[in-house]
Write a protein that holds these residues in place. Structure first.
Motif, PDB file in Angstrom:
ATOM      1  N   GLY A   1       0.800  -1.212   0.000  1.00 48.22           N
ATOM      2  CA  GLY A   1       0.000   0.000   0.000  1.00 48.22           C
ATOM      3  C   GLY A   1       0.835   1.264   0.000  1.00 48.22           C
ATOM      4  O   GLY A   1       1.836   1.357   0.725  1.00 48.22           O
TER       5      GLY A   1
ATOM      6  N   TRP B   1      -1.831  -0.986  -3.944  1.00 49.24           N
ATOM      7  CA  TRP B   1      -2.968  -0.098  -3.728  1.00 49.24           C
ATOM      8  C   TRP B   1      -2.496   1.268  -3.236  1.00 49.24           C
ATOM      9  O   TRP B   1      -1.423   1.396  -2.651  1.00 49.24           O
ATOM     10  CB  TRP B   1      -3.982  -0.704  -2.760  1.00 49.24           C
ATOM     11  N   HIS B   2      -3.301   2.277  -3.516  1.00 47.09           N
ATOM     12  CA  HIS B   2      -2.948   3.644  -3.142  1.00 47.09           C
ATOM     13  C   HIS B   2      -4.224   4.471  -3.040  1.00 47.09           C
ATOM     14  O   HIS B   2      -5.175   4.259  -3.790  1.00 47.09           O
ATOM     15  CB  HIS B   2      -2.021   4.269  -4.191  1.00 47.09           C
TER      16      HIS B   2
ATOM     17  N   TYR C   1      -5.026  -1.150  -7.262  1.00 47.05           N
ATOM     18  CA  TYR C   1      -6.298  -0.546  -6.845  1.00 47.05           C
ATOM     19  C   TYR C   1      -6.031   0.886  -6.397  1.00 47.05           C
ATOM     20  O   TYR C   1      -5.155   1.141  -5.577  1.00 47.05           O
ATOM     21  CB  TYR C   1      -6.922  -1.327  -5.689  1.00 47.05           C
TER      22      TYR C   1
ATOM     23  N   PHE D   1      -7.886   4.035  -4.589  1.00 49.91           N
ATOM     24  CA  PHE D   1      -9.057   4.283  -3.740  1.00 49.91           C
ATOM     25  C   PHE D   1      -9.400   5.774  -3.706  1.00 49.91           C
ATOM     26  O   PHE D   1      -8.646   6.578  -3.140  1.00 49.91           O
ATOM     27  CB  PHE D   1      -8.789   3.760  -2.331  1.00 49.91           C
TER      28      PHE D   1
ATOM     29  N   VAL E   1      -7.426  -5.701   2.114  1.00 52.79           N
ATOM     30  CA  VAL E   1      -6.567  -6.005   0.974  1.00 52.79           C
ATOM     31  C   VAL E   1      -5.933  -7.381   1.068  1.00 52.79           C
ATOM     32  O   VAL E   1      -5.307  -7.841   0.105  1.00 52.79           O
ATOM     33  CB  VAL E   1      -5.453  -4.946   0.815  1.00 52.79           C
TER      34      VAL E   1
ATOM     35  N   TYR F   1      -7.391  -1.295 -11.406  1.00 48.82           N
ATOM     36  CA  TYR F   1      -7.057  -0.228 -12.334  1.00 48.82           C
ATOM     37  C   TYR F   1      -6.808  -0.801 -13.736  1.00 48.82           C
ATOM     38  O   TYR F   1      -6.229  -1.873 -13.867  1.00 48.82           O
ATOM     39  CB  TYR F   1      -5.788   0.471 -11.831  1.00 48.82           C
TER      40      TYR F   1
END
Length: 484
Positions: A126, A322-323, A358, A360, A377, A413
């Motif tokens: 992340g 993810w971010h 992903y 967010f 996650v 994404y």
């Protein structure tokens, strides 16, 4: 370590730490709602990365082995020892091993995938600080210095941030089909801070000065040298994240903001290998091409930028990146650029078999923000590693006083969630996946350090006569005019 006495599911979960680490507290973060974490049936461990003392980098002074441990070795040897203890305790090895971390924990996650591909079957990375050297020098220094006038007073103060944020929402909130205070892809927002410049007779509390509007634009765009060459990925701070800018925009004159502390603690002791400078001040940093390359090549062993994850893919490993779009600390563009480089290096089809990203909406650094910011996650990573079930949508929630007030799906994404026109916009069931025909902001990847996202950038270090010696060595700065 945590070792359940009863009901162990033969899973091992290792968690990362944040900042410059220095403490060992098992923190599952956005994996805390994973059912097997909640019911305590996983064995777990974490590490302080080989030193005590969190965001004060002075622990690195005259301690080169601690620098190697922090860079990449600490997580690896922790996994080795933890698995040995687990085997001894239960009489059998873990069937599946996982890593989850955010911020520096995300950097640690990518270090594992890049350098030690056999340690973990699944990794959730992340908001990774994988471009740590640029982030803790140029990026955070620009946050502060671009907001100072010739007398070193702050130009923009935090009381103006709600005004700016509301103007961004007025301009761009409805672009994704729902007016909900969230931008599903801020890169689509064409906001101009100059529209907030005061007109004659206007109440100053309702507008910006010309200088303040220019600061807002520069904070959004990111650091450049005097010739306008990008010293970090554009965009540095996404539109819609303005309420989070208190990390570097003070409430009053004379304050020292967090961004300044990030730079000084890192640059004094870690940025320049074997050349600590405890007296470094923020004003000593030069926004020049020469200074940029001097820094990134000196401490490249701290960065996790290699997009060639062929060994990790071959091992059967799965990676979920993810971010949060509203991240005020680490630019989402860095994760987007890494994912783009990964797909170009590995090939799209190969990358899709083991890596997903992903993004967010409305989520700040590792959580928080006004978007749905609670999600799991780890469960999708486990399902992917154990049953070959590819990750689909992840449902994120806003929770207030223990009550879920909004849910929203987030898709791999580049897909985004689109309201289907029926029912509540606060219910994830009323959204469906949509793939935009174009991806905005691709030119953001064209910056001075673009080549850092390449195979071979990482270095390996050892201690020789009390100094760090890192290989391979290279000179990135090659031309007199400062290009590389």
């Amino acid at each position: 370590m945590r070792l359940p006495i009863n009901g162990w599911t033969q899973r091992y979960v290792q968690t990362g730490c944040g900042g410059l680490c220095g403490s060992a507290n098992i923190n599952y973060g956005q994996a805390s709602t994973c059912p097997v974490v909640q019911d305590g049936t996983v064995a777990s461990a974490t590490t302080d990365m080989g030193h005590q003392g969190q965001n004060d980098g002075s622990w690195a002074l005259n301690n080169p082995q601690a620098q190697i441990d922090f860079a990449y070795r600490g997580v690896h040897v922790t996994s080795q020892v933890a698995k040995a203890v687990i085997t001894k305790f239960y009489g059998r090895r873990p069937a599946y091993s996982y890593f989850t971390g955010c911020s520096d924990g995300g950097r640690e996650a990518l270090m594992e995938a890049q350098r030690y591909p056999d340690d973990f079957d699944g990794i959730a990375a992340g908001a990774p600080a994988n471009n740590m050297v640029v982030q803790n020098t140029v990026h955070h220094a620009w946050n502060v210095l671009t907001n100072k006038d010739k007398d070193s007073s702050y130009i923009l103060l935090a009381d103006k941030l709600p005004l700016i944020h509301q103007a961004v929402l007025d301009k761009c909130d409805a672009l994704d089909g729902v007016t909900d205070g969230i931008l599903d892809d801020p890169r689509n927002c064409d906001f101009d801070p100059k529209t907030l410049v005061c007109t004659t007779g206007q109440d100053a509390s309702t507008c910006l000065t010309t200088a303040q509007a220019a600061v807002v634009q520069r904070l959004h765009d990111g650091a450049t040298d005097a010739k306008g060459r990008k010293l970090e990925l554009a965009i540095s701070h996404e539109w819609g994240s303005e309420l989070e800018w208190t990390l570097f925009v003070p409430t009053a004159q004379g304050q020292t903001v967090a961004s300044e502390n990030f730079v000084t603690s890192f640059t004094r002791y870690l940025a320049y290998t074997n050349a600590a400078n405890p007296g470094f001040q923020l004003s000593d940093l030069d926004f020049t091409v020469e200074s940029f390359w001097k820094t990134v090549q000196s401490s490249s062993y701290l960065a996790a930028m290699d997009p060639d994850l062929g060994a990790y893919a071959k091992s059967g490993g799965k990676l979920l990146l993810w971010h949060g779009w509203n991240d005020q600390h680490i630019s989402p563009q860095g994760t987007l650029a890494y994912y783009d480089a990964l797909r170009k290096t590995m090939g799209t089809k190969t990358a899709d078999r083991f890596a997903k990203l992903y993004m967010f909406p409305g989520v700040a650094h590792c959580g928080g923000g006004n978007g749905p910011n609670a999600f799991d996650v780890l469960t999708p990573v486990m399902a992917w590693a154990e049953t070959a079930t590819k990750p689909g949508k992840i449902v994120a929630s806003n929770i207030t006083n223990g009550t879920v007030t909004r849910t929203r799906p987030v898709y791999p994404y580049p897909k985004v969630a689109r309201y289907d026109g029926t029912g509540s916009v606060d219910d994830a069931a009323n959204f469906e996946p949509y793939t935009p025909s174009t991806r905005p902001g691709a030119d953001a990847y064209n910056w001075l350090g673009k080549r850092l996202y390449s195979h071979g950038y990482q270095t390996w270090c050892k201690v020789v006569n009390g100094k760090l010696v890192c290989r391979p060595t290279r000179t990135w700065l090659t031309e007199r005019d400062g290009t590389a």
